[in-house]
Design a protein around this motif. Structure first.
Motif, PDB file in Angstrom:
ATOM      1  N   UNK A  82       0.835  -1.199   0.000  1.00 35.15           N
ATOM      2  CA  UNK A  82       0.000   0.000   0.000  1.00 35.15           C
ATOM      3  C   UNK A  82       0.874   1.254   0.000  1.00 35.15           C
ATOM      4  N   UNK A  83       1.885   1.264   0.875  1.00 37.82           N
ATOM      5  CA  UNK A  83       2.748   2.430   0.986  1.00 37.82           C
ATOM      6  C   UNK A  83       3.465   2.747  -0.310  1.00 37.82           C
ATOM      7  N   UNK A  84       3.870   1.724  -1.036  1.00 35.91           N
ATOM      8  CA  UNK A  84       4.552   1.949  -2.312  1.00 35.91           C
ATOM      9  C   UNK A  84       3.582   2.511  -3.349  1.00 35.91           C
ATOM     10  N   UNK A  85       2.364   2.011  -3.376  1.00 33.77           N
ATOM     11  CA  UNK A  85       1.363   2.528  -4.329  1.00 33.77           C
ATOM     12  C   UNK A  85       0.978   3.971  -4.016  1.00 33.77           C
ATOM     13  N   UNK A  86       0.989   4.298  -2.723  1.00 33.04           N
ATOM     14  CA  UNK A  86       0.637   5.657  -2.302  1.00 33.04           C
ATOM     15  C   UNK A  86       1.811   6.623  -2.416  1.00 33.04           C
ATOM     16  N   UNK A  87       2.989   6.098  -2.723  1.00 33.97           N
ATOM     17  CA  UNK A  87       4.190   6.935  -2.708  1.00 33.97           C
ATOM     18  C   UNK A  87       4.537   7.361  -1.301  1.00 33.97           C
ATOM     19  N   UNK A  88       4.279   6.486  -0.325  1.00 31.87           N
ATOM     20  CA  UNK A  88       4.430   6.831   1.086  1.00 31.87           C
ATOM     21  C   UNK A  88       5.643   6.195   1.743  1.00 31.87           C
ATOM     22  N   UNK A  89       6.100   5.033   1.228  1.00 32.91           N
ATOM     23  CA  UNK A  89       7.205   4.297   1.849  1.00 32.91           C
ATOM     24  C   UNK A  89       8.186   3.870   0.765  1.00 32.91           C
ATOM     25  N   UNK A  90       9.464   4.086   1.006  1.00 32.04           N
ATOM     26  CA  UNK A  90      10.498   3.647   0.065  1.00 32.04           C
ATOM     27  C   UNK A  90      11.565   2.884   0.850  1.00 32.04           C
TER      28      UNK A  90
END
Length: 441
Positions: free
Chosen positions: A160-168
């Motif tokens: 989810x975080x990757x799709x949201x641009x929230x976690x790398x």
């Protein structure tokens, strides 16, 4: 550390606590023996020192009598000189004995303190016996979502975080290595919103907001109870003889070290915001995906100084403030009474709040609150004026988490939608300025 008076008066209680923690109860007898050696050495030292003081006066008197007789040419001058030399020899011998007894007393005292520091806080009646899996569920709040009935398979927080641009995670590992990460875009804003909400709640409840040091001297780390048995969990800066702290609890515990504080108006409560660092030694292979177990994160921590007789009631209040925060993020969770063998050394009792993580199908710890009674304050010499008027006494300390980076896991997974978006809990929206987090691609 525990109170030596408690150990003398109630050794069986301390033995029972050691057994419940899975630790050696035999250390109680070793401490009692060391205590007896110290007290015996001190007694002998004080007796001989008193004699030494008396003999020193005799030396002065004898030397004075000799000098006067010599000046007057008295026939007994030679005898008085002999008496004076004998007194000086006796004084020198006593001085050597006193130094030896003082050294023995110091060594016995150091051994006693070393042993005392190996004993965890005496657990409170009712704490479950056993280890990590022997907790007792106190309460379960909320019901996990049935994603199957909604017609989709939930994604984990990292997807989810990757799709949201929230976690790398990939770039985090490139820069810091394994278990490092970037929170980017809405991920960074979401964490800031969560921690700001936690700080707003804390200050509204009367806590003093604090931005704390994230490095501490060895004596503060030791006093807070963080480098006795778990030094391998802590980052140490050897060149500076400093430690990176794994929680602002350390800095807040040290805030009033060597002070006498005023608790006449009630507990002193602080809310510390800090970056936290943990080596995660021994966690190889555990939670390697995502941001559940990482080396660096942010946290808002409650810390309370109170009177010892008020500590259990204060513990309940800290837990209620944690409930309030968890209600605001609208996730199912449970509260567990942690078993004695899973307590850190300073804690006499600890309640964990564990949120449901849908993709793992289990509850995971988000927050905990610990009653450390007088354990930390005794080490750090934090006292109050005794309300009964008999000098000073050690205060109690407690701590509890109001928000941390790991909360993002529960928020993302529990509030996700079929299209990969995430609905922002209502209480968090004013702090974030968004109602829904949407995929960027």
């Amino acid at each position: 550390m525990i109170d030596i008076k408690l150990l003398r008066d109630e050794p069986d209680r301390v033995r029972a606590s050691q057994l419940a923690r899975g630790e050696d109860p035999g250390i109680v007898d070793a401490i009692l023996a060391a205590d007896e050696r110290r007290r015996s050495s001190l007694g002998e030292f004080e007796t001989l020192r008193a004699e030494q003081k008396a003999v020193s006066k005799d030396v002065g008197a004898a030397m004075g009598a000799f000098q006067r007789a010599k000046k007057a040419g008295a026939p007994d001058a030679a005898h008085l000189e002999s008496v004076a030399h004998a007194a000086r020899a006796k004084a020198a011998h006593l001085s050597d004995q006193v130094k030896a007894l003082e050294s023995n007393a110091d060594e016995a005292g150091a051994e006693l303190e070393r042993l005392l520091r190996k004993v965890g806080n005496v657990i409170i009646d009712g704490v479950p016996t056993g280890g990590e899996d022997d907790y007792v569920v106190v309460e379960t709040i909320g019901t996990p979502r049935d994603f199957a009935s909604e017609g989709f398979e939930p994604l984990d927080h990292l997807a989810l975080g990757e799709r949201l641009g929230a976690i790398d995670m990939e770039r985090g590992a490139k820069v810091g290595g394994a278990r490092f990460y970037y929170l980017t875009g809405v991920g960074a804003l979401l964490e800031l919103a969560l921690l700001n909400m936690a700080m707003a709640q804390a200050t509204a409840a009367g806590f003093t907001a604090m931005i704390t040091p994230t490095m501490a001297r060895p004596e503060i780390m030791l006093g807070a109870g963080f480098i006795d048995a778990h030094a391998d969990e802590v980052y140490r800066l050897e060149a500076d003889d400093l430690y990176l702290t794994g929680t602002s609890e350390v800095a807040l515990a040290g805030f009033h070290a060597d002070e006498i504080i005023d608790l006449s108006a009630g507990p002193k409560r602080y809310a510390g915001w800090s970056a936290c660092y943990r080596r995660e030694a021994g966690s190889h292979g555990k939670d390697t995906r995502g941001i559940i177990r990482v080396h660096q994160f942010h946290k808002v921590e409650m810390f309370s100084y109170c009177r010892p007789e008020d500590a259990e009631a204060e513990h309940g209040r800290l837990l209620d403030w944690e409930r309030e925060m968890l209600a605001k993020i609208e996730v199912p969770y449970r509260i567990i009474d942690t078993a004695a063998g899973d307590l850190g050394s300073p804690a006499a009792r600890k309640f964990d709040c564990e949120a449901w993580v849908p993709t793992q199908g289990k509850y995971r710890e988000l927050t905990s609150t610990s009653n450390c009674t007088t354990y930390q304050a005794r080490r750090l010499n934090t006292r109050e004026r005794d309300p009964n008027g008999s000098g000073t006494r050690t205060v109690a300390t407690l701590n509890g988490t109001l928000g941390t980076t790991r909360w993002l896991v529960a928020i993302l997974e529990n509030h996700q939608q079929p299209d990969g978006s995430v609905v922002v809990p209502e209480a968090l929206r004013p702090f974030l300025g968004m109602d829904v987090l949407k995929p960027i691609a």
